[in-house]
Scaffold this active site. Structure first.
Site, PDB file in Angstrom:
ATOM      1  N   LYS A   1      11.704  27.325  87.146  1.00 40.69           N
ATOM      2  CA  LYS A   1      11.757  26.579  85.705  1.00 40.69           C
ATOM      3  C   LYS A   1      10.510  26.944  85.023  1.00 40.69           C
ATOM      4  O   LYS A   1       9.279  27.027  85.762  1.00 40.69           O
ATOM      5  CB  LYS A   1      11.884  24.917  86.093  1.00 40.69           C
ATOM      6  CG  LYS A   1      12.096  24.106  84.761  1.00 40.69           C
ATOM      7  CD  LYS A   1      12.313  22.687  85.393  1.00 40.69           C
ATOM      8  CE  LYS A   1      12.538  22.033  83.894  1.00 40.69           C
ATOM      9  NZ  LYS A   1      12.595  20.502  84.291  1.00 40.69           N
TER      10      LYS A   1
ATOM     11  N   SER B   1      16.943  18.655  81.956  1.00 44.34           N
ATOM     12  CA  SER B   1      16.226  19.568  81.200  1.00 44.34           C
ATOM     13  C   SER B   1      16.157  20.891  82.047  1.00 44.34           C
ATOM     14  O   SER B   1      15.871  21.843  81.454  1.00 44.34           O
ATOM     15  CB  SER B   1      14.894  19.216  81.047  1.00 44.34           C
ATOM     16  OG  SER B   1      14.141  18.919  82.321  1.00 44.34           O
TER      17      SER B   1
ATOM     18  N   SER C   1      16.806  15.502  86.002  1.00 41.79           N
ATOM     19  CA  SER C   1      16.836  16.778  85.171  1.00 41.79           C
ATOM     20  C   SER C   1      17.206  18.020  86.249  1.00 41.79           C
ATOM     21  O   SER C   1      17.385  19.167  85.933  1.00 41.79           O
ATOM     22  CB  SER C   1      15.371  17.212  84.489  1.00 41.79           C
ATOM     23  OG  SER C   1      15.433  16.622  83.282  1.00 41.79           O
TER      24      SER C   1
HETATM   25  N1  GLN Z   1      17.060  13.199  80.195  1.00 42.32           N
HETATM   26  C1  GLN Z   1      15.947  12.668  80.735  1.00 42.32           C
HETATM   27  C2  GLN Z   1      14.904  12.910  79.595  1.00 42.32           C
HETATM   28  O1  GLN Z   1      15.123  13.435  78.709  1.00 42.32           O
HETATM   29  C3  GLN Z   1      15.447  13.326  82.176  1.00 42.32           C
HETATM   30  C4  GLN Z   1      14.589  14.525  81.775  1.00 42.32           C
HETATM   31  C5  GLN Z   1      13.933  14.752  83.162  1.00 42.32           C
HETATM   32  O2  GLN Z   1      14.379  14.535  84.033  1.00 42.32           O
HETATM   33  N2  GLN Z   1      12.845  15.797  82.942  1.00 42.32           N
HETATM   34  O3  GLN Z   1      13.853  12.421  79.648  1.00 42.32           O
END
Ligand code: GLN
Length: 484
Positions: free
Chosen positions: A77, A152, A176
């Site tokens: 990532k 994400s 995410s």
């Molecule tokens: N969807 C969540 C957010 O937008 C989690 C994102 C994540 O785990 N990095 O913050």
């Protein structure tokens, strides 16, 4: 093709001399070349460097060398530092920043012999649930390219599900890793907070962030965790708890394991196909001897609000360092302040700005007590709910997401709807637990559905054992998206 193998099958074939690491790496690169224009999982890779690493791995093996990931191509990532490679967090503000060092997890992957290749797409600074907040444009779900892959760590999930790599690393602050794994039909593990070093992970919300693997099956998840887990003196929040042998714990036996079903997870908006698939998965575990117990997590309804206060507060502080001086991009102004605000104004995307503003607001004097401090108190209550539940049960089962993957564009203009899709994954981070998502079915439109299991802090052995037992009792993992 070697790119479609799991880590353990690939290792077997590498050991038997059936295939070389060069061939496996070439197969991944060819796959990327043929399908990634459509999927947009990769935002950068260096083929030559990958093949050089593969040749080194082949030579090491030929000389009798070993390694848990020797010769296995892994995608990373774009939030995790890889020395001498760009590190952008899918943001324009990092400009042409190149990482001067390896994150601890990367160092550990390399020590285990992995081919660290390719940076994969994500929501900018890991803020999002769909990968649509990326400066590189959205990645696409390999099961239906009109749909989001989740986020994400969307690129990490797409790359694994579409066989563009053998496994990948993502990061999970509120779901995410687990959410994109669920929506793309692969396995995603969020380790317990402190289990894996965050050194070299660009911070979003430091009290919630954890790095973890996305893989094609549960055994691979155990292997990856084994490699990356452990205390690190460069991350004071990493924990010195001994790292157990995760793979030897995959016994296929769940007799007597107590699995909790939270009453509060029957939320409005829970898709009926998701509900049915998860219920069948729980039945399957019950048939294998697990004991199913209804439990209560009474503060569940406050989880999203609590998360979006704490995560944004921490993000507003963490992202203050991107001011046009120390990292990446700069837009000049007539004085430093103008330079700073122009750089941030142009460099950050909409969602990131929204969160910085929200986070700054909840931390500002006059509002701190009403929002931030209160959220911290509710966070404690959420954690206590879990610790109480874990006196009665060993694991907690639920859907990973309330619906299968939605369409690209469907929720971009409605941040609240987007936030609500995180309902089942967020509390795990707030409480510092471990969690995993594994495939448990498909919608009638052919989109994957994920089963989430959550475990007590450092409960990864039970978590992986249960996930593995269910996985082996079904054949969801053998289904592949049709892409050619
Ligand atoms: N969807 C969540 C957010 O937008 C989690 C994102 C994540 O785990 N990095 O913050």
């Amino acid at each position: 093709m070697p790119n479609s193998l799991t880590i353990h099958r690939l290792i077997e074939r590498l050991n038997s001399g059936d295939v070389t690491s060069r061939q496996a790496t070439e197969a991944c690169l060819n796959r990327i070349q043929s399908i990634d224009r459509e999927l947009n999982a990769f935002i950068g890779f260096d083929s030559e460097e990958a093949l050089t690493q593969a040749d080194v791995a082949d030579k090491t093996r030929a000389n009798g060398g070993e390694g848990a990931l020797l010769g296995v191509p892994i995608a990373i990532k774009d939030a995790i530092a890889v020395k001498d490679h760009p590190l952008n967090c899918a943001s324009k503000i990092l400009g042409d920043f190149v990482s001067p060092y390896d994150a601890t997890v990367i160092r550990k992957l390399r020590n285990a012999g992995a081919i660290v290749f390719g940076r994969v797409n994500m929501d900018e600074f890991a803020m999002g649930s769909s990968t649509e907040n990326s400066s590189h444009g959205p990645s696409r779900n390999p099961w239906n390219i009109k749909h989001i892959p989740g986020g994400s760590s969307g690129g990490s999930a797409v790359a694994v599900a579409a066989d563009e790599c053998v496994a990948s690393l993502g990061s999970d602050t509120g779901g995410s890793i687990r959410q994109p794994a669920a929506l793309c039909g692969c396995v995603g593990l969020k380790p317990t907070y402190g289990r894996v070093s965050r050194y070299g992970l660009v911070a979003f919300a430091s009290s919630l962030d954890q790095i973890g693997p996305l893989t094609k099956d549960v055994r691979d998840s155990a292997t990856m965790l084994q490699v990356i887990a452990g205390v690190d003196d460069r991350d004071s929040t990493s924990v010195s708890e001994a790292v157990p042998d995760y793979s030897s714990n995959l016994t296929g036996d769940v007799k007597g394991l107590r699995i909790g079903l939270p009453r509060e997870y029957q939320v409005d908006g829970l898709d009926s196909e998701v509900k049915d698939s998860v219920n069948s998965a729980v039945e399957c575990l019950a048939e294998r001897g697990a004991e199913i117990i209804e439990i209560s997590l009474p503060h569940t309804e406050y989880a999203i609000a609590t998360y979006y206060i704490i995560a944004t507060a921490e993000a507003s502080a963490n992202l203050a360092r991107f001011e046009g001086v120390r990292y990446g991009a700069r837009v000049n102004g007539s004085d430093p302040q103008e330079m700073n605000s122009k750089t941030r104004g142009i460099g950050f995307g909409e969602e990131v700005k929204r969160r910085i503003i929200l986070g700054t607001y909840v931390l500002s004097s006059g509002y701190y007590d009403a929002y931030y401090l209160r959220a911290q108190k509710v966070r404690t209550l959420i954690r206590e709910d879990y610790l109480k539940a874990f006196e009665e049960v060993d694991l907690i089962a639920s859907p990973t997401t309330p619906t299968p993957a939605f369409k690209i564009g469907e929720k971009v203009d409605d941040p609240l709807q987007m936030y609500l899709s995180d309902i089942f994954t967020i509390s795990c981070n707030l409480a510092g637990l471990c969690g995993i998502s594994i495939p448990c079915g498909f919608s009638k439109h052919g989109l994957p559905i994920g089963l989430q299991l959550q475990g007590r802090p450092f409960g990864e052995p039970d978590l992986l054992r249960c996930a593995h037992t269910y996985e082996q009792a079904t054949d969801w993992r053998n289904k592949k998206p049709k892409l050619d």
